[in-house]
Design a protein around this motif. Structure first.
Motif, short mmCIF file in Angstrom:
data_model
loop_
_atom_site.label_atom_id
_atom_site.label_comp_id
_atom_site.label_asym_id
_atom_site.label_seq_id
_atom_site.Cartn_x
_atom_site.Cartn_y
_atom_site.Cartn_z
N MET A 1 0.85 -1.19 0.00
CA MET A 1 0.00 0.00 0.00
C MET A 1 0.89 1.25 0.00
SD MET A 1 -3.25 0.80 -0.11
CE MET A 1 -3.65 -0.94 -0.10
N LEU A 2 0.52 2.21 -0.79
CA LEU A 2 1.29 3.46 -0.86
C LEU A 2 0.91 4.38 0.28
CD1 LEU A 2 1.07 4.34 -4.67
CD2 LEU A 2 2.91 3.18 -3.49
N ASN A 3 1.86 5.18 0.75
CA ASN A 3 1.54 6.21 1.73
C ASN A 3 1.54 7.57 1.02
OD1 ASN A 3 4.24 7.12 1.54
ND2 ASN A 3 4.87 5.82 3.25
N CYS A 4 1.26 8.62 1.77
CA CYS A 4 1.15 9.96 1.18
C CYS A 4 2.45 10.40 0.49
CB CYS A 4 0.76 10.97 2.26
SG CYS A 4 -0.84 10.62 2.98
N ARG A 5 3.57 10.05 1.11
CA ARG A 5 4.86 10.43 0.53
C ARG A 5 5.06 9.76 -0.83
NH1 ARG A 5 9.18 12.42 3.08
NH2 ARG A 5 11.19 12.26 2.04
N ASP A 6 4.69 8.47 -0.92
CA ASP A 6 4.80 7.74 -2.19
C ASP A 6 3.95 8.41 -3.26
OD1 ASP A 6 6.39 5.77 -0.97
OD2 ASP A 6 4.64 4.58 -0.43
N VAL A 7 2.74 8.78 -2.88
CA VAL A 7 1.83 9.42 -3.85
C VAL A 7 2.41 10.75 -4.31
CG1 VAL A 7 -0.47 10.43 -4.16
CG2 VAL A 7 -0.22 8.22 -3.02
N GLY A 8 2.93 11.55 -3.37
CA GLY A 8 3.54 12.82 -3.73
C GLY A 8 4.71 12.65 -4.68
N THR A 12 3.52 13.37 -10.46
CA THR A 12 3.74 13.88 -11.82
C THR A 12 3.69 12.75 -12.84
OG1 THR A 12 5.25 15.44 -10.76
CG2 THR A 12 5.16 15.47 -13.14
N GLU A 13 4.35 11.63 -12.52
CA GLU A 13 4.34 10.48 -13.43
C GLU A 13 2.93 9.91 -13.55
OE1 GLU A 13 6.48 10.88 -10.97
OE2 GLU A 13 8.50 10.70 -11.77
N PHE A 14 2.22 9.88 -12.44
CA PHE A 14 0.83 9.39 -12.43
C PHE A 14 -0.02 10.22 -13.38
CE2 PHE A 14 -3.38 10.16 -10.39
CZ PHE A 14 -3.96 8.95 -10.71
N PRO A 20 3.74 2.36 -14.17
CA PRO A 20 3.23 1.02 -14.50
C PRO A 20 1.80 0.87 -13.99
CG PRO A 20 5.32 0.89 -13.28
CD PRO A 20 4.88 2.33 -13.27
N LEU A 21 1.02 0.02 -14.63
CA LEU A 21 -0.40 -0.12 -14.30
C LEU A 21 -0.62 -0.40 -12.81
CD1 LEU A 21 -3.33 -0.24 -15.22
CD2 LEU A 21 -3.00 -2.65 -15.75
N LYS A 22 0.16 -1.31 -12.23
CA LYS A 22 -0.04 -1.66 -10.82
C LYS A 22 0.16 -0.44 -9.92
CE LYS A 22 1.31 -4.80 -7.19
NZ LYS A 22 2.37 -5.52 -6.56
N THR A 23 1.23 0.31 -10.17
CA THR A 23 1.50 1.51 -9.36
C THR A 23 0.40 2.53 -9.56
OG1 THR A 23 3.84 1.08 -9.74
CG2 THR A 23 3.27 3.20 -8.76
N ASN A 24 -0.05 2.67 -10.80
CA ASN A 24 -1.14 3.59 -11.12
C ASN A 24 -2.38 3.27 -10.29
OD1 ASN A 24 -1.38 5.81 -12.87
ND2 ASN A 24 -2.76 4.67 -14.18
N LEU A 25 -2.72 1.99 -10.22
CA LEU A 25 -3.90 1.57 -9.46
C LEU A 25 -3.71 1.85 -7.97
CD1 LEU A 25 -4.74 -1.79 -11.26
CD2 LEU A 25 -6.00 0.36 -11.42
N LEU A 26 -2.49 1.63 -7.46
CA LEU A 26 -2.22 1.91 -6.05
C LEU A 26 -2.35 3.41 -5.74
CD1 LEU A 26 0.83 -0.46 -5.41
CD2 LEU A 26 -1.49 -0.73 -4.53
N VAL A 28 -4.28 5.55 -7.44
CA VAL A 28 -5.72 5.84 -7.50
C VAL A 28 -6.39 5.40 -6.20
CG1 VAL A 28 -7.89 5.24 -8.65
CG2 VAL A 28 -5.87 5.75 -10.02
N TRP A 29 -6.09 4.19 -5.73
CA TRP A 29 -6.68 3.66 -4.51
C TRP A 29 -6.37 4.57 -3.32
CZ3 TRP A 29 -10.40 0.92 -2.81
CH2 TRP A 29 -10.38 0.33 -1.54
N HIS A 30 -5.13 5.02 -3.20
CA HIS A 30 -4.74 5.91 -2.10
C HIS A 30 -5.48 7.24 -2.19
CE1 HIS A 30 -2.12 7.60 1.05
NE2 HIS A 30 -2.32 8.71 0.38
N VAL A 31 -5.49 7.81 -3.39
CA VAL A 31 -6.10 9.14 -3.58
C VAL A 31 -7.61 9.10 -3.28
CG1 VAL A 31 -6.65 10.90 -5.33
CG2 VAL A 31 -4.32 10.01 -5.12
N LEU A 32 -8.25 7.99 -3.61
CA LEU A 32 -9.68 7.84 -3.31
C LEU A 32 -9.94 7.86 -1.80
CD1 LEU A 32 -10.77 5.09 -5.87
CD2 LEU A 32 -11.45 7.50 -5.86
N ARG A 33 -8.98 7.37 -1.03
CA ARG A 33 -9.15 7.25 0.41
C ARG A 33 -8.57 8.41 1.20
NH1 ARG A 33 -5.92 3.02 1.10
NH2 ARG A 33 -6.27 2.94 3.33
N CYS A 34 -7.68 9.19 0.61
CA CYS A 34 -6.97 10.24 1.35
C CYS A 34 -7.34 11.63 0.80
CB CYS A 34 -5.46 10.01 1.24
SG CYS A 34 -4.49 11.29 2.08
#
Length: 81
Positions: A1-8, A12-14, A20-26, A28-34
């Motif tokens: 699971m990604l944390n806020c720092r990972d998402v930040g 830009t790449e997102f 990669p698709l898997k990271t993209n989905l992670l 999206v999942w984090h942003v939906l919840r945070c």
């Protein structure tokens, strides 16, 4: 699971579709919840749209680092985790 720092770090790449698709989905999942990361992503999208309209030159690495630092500082002041 990604944390806020990972998402930040990956924001830009997102937004440019470079992850990669898997990271993209992670992301999206984090942003939906945070809410804070969702707000940050919305701010980046808004800024990119504004820059596109102005036909600005590409963003420099220094500017990207400045945004990440600002997001990090903002998160420490307003984000419980």
């Amino acid at each position: 699971m990604l944390n806020c720092r990972d998402v930040g770090t990956n924001a830009t790449e997102f937004l440019s579709g470079a992850l990669p698709l898997k990271t993209n989905l992670l992301v999206v999942w984090h942003v939906l919840r945070c809410g804070n990361c969702r707000l940050a992503v919305i701010q980046i999208i808004t800024m990119l749209m504004a820059l596109r309209k102005r036909k600005a030159k590409p963003v420099s690495e220094a500017q990207v680092q400045a945004w990440l630092k600002a997001m990090e500082e903002h998160k420490h002041h307003h984000h419980p985790h």
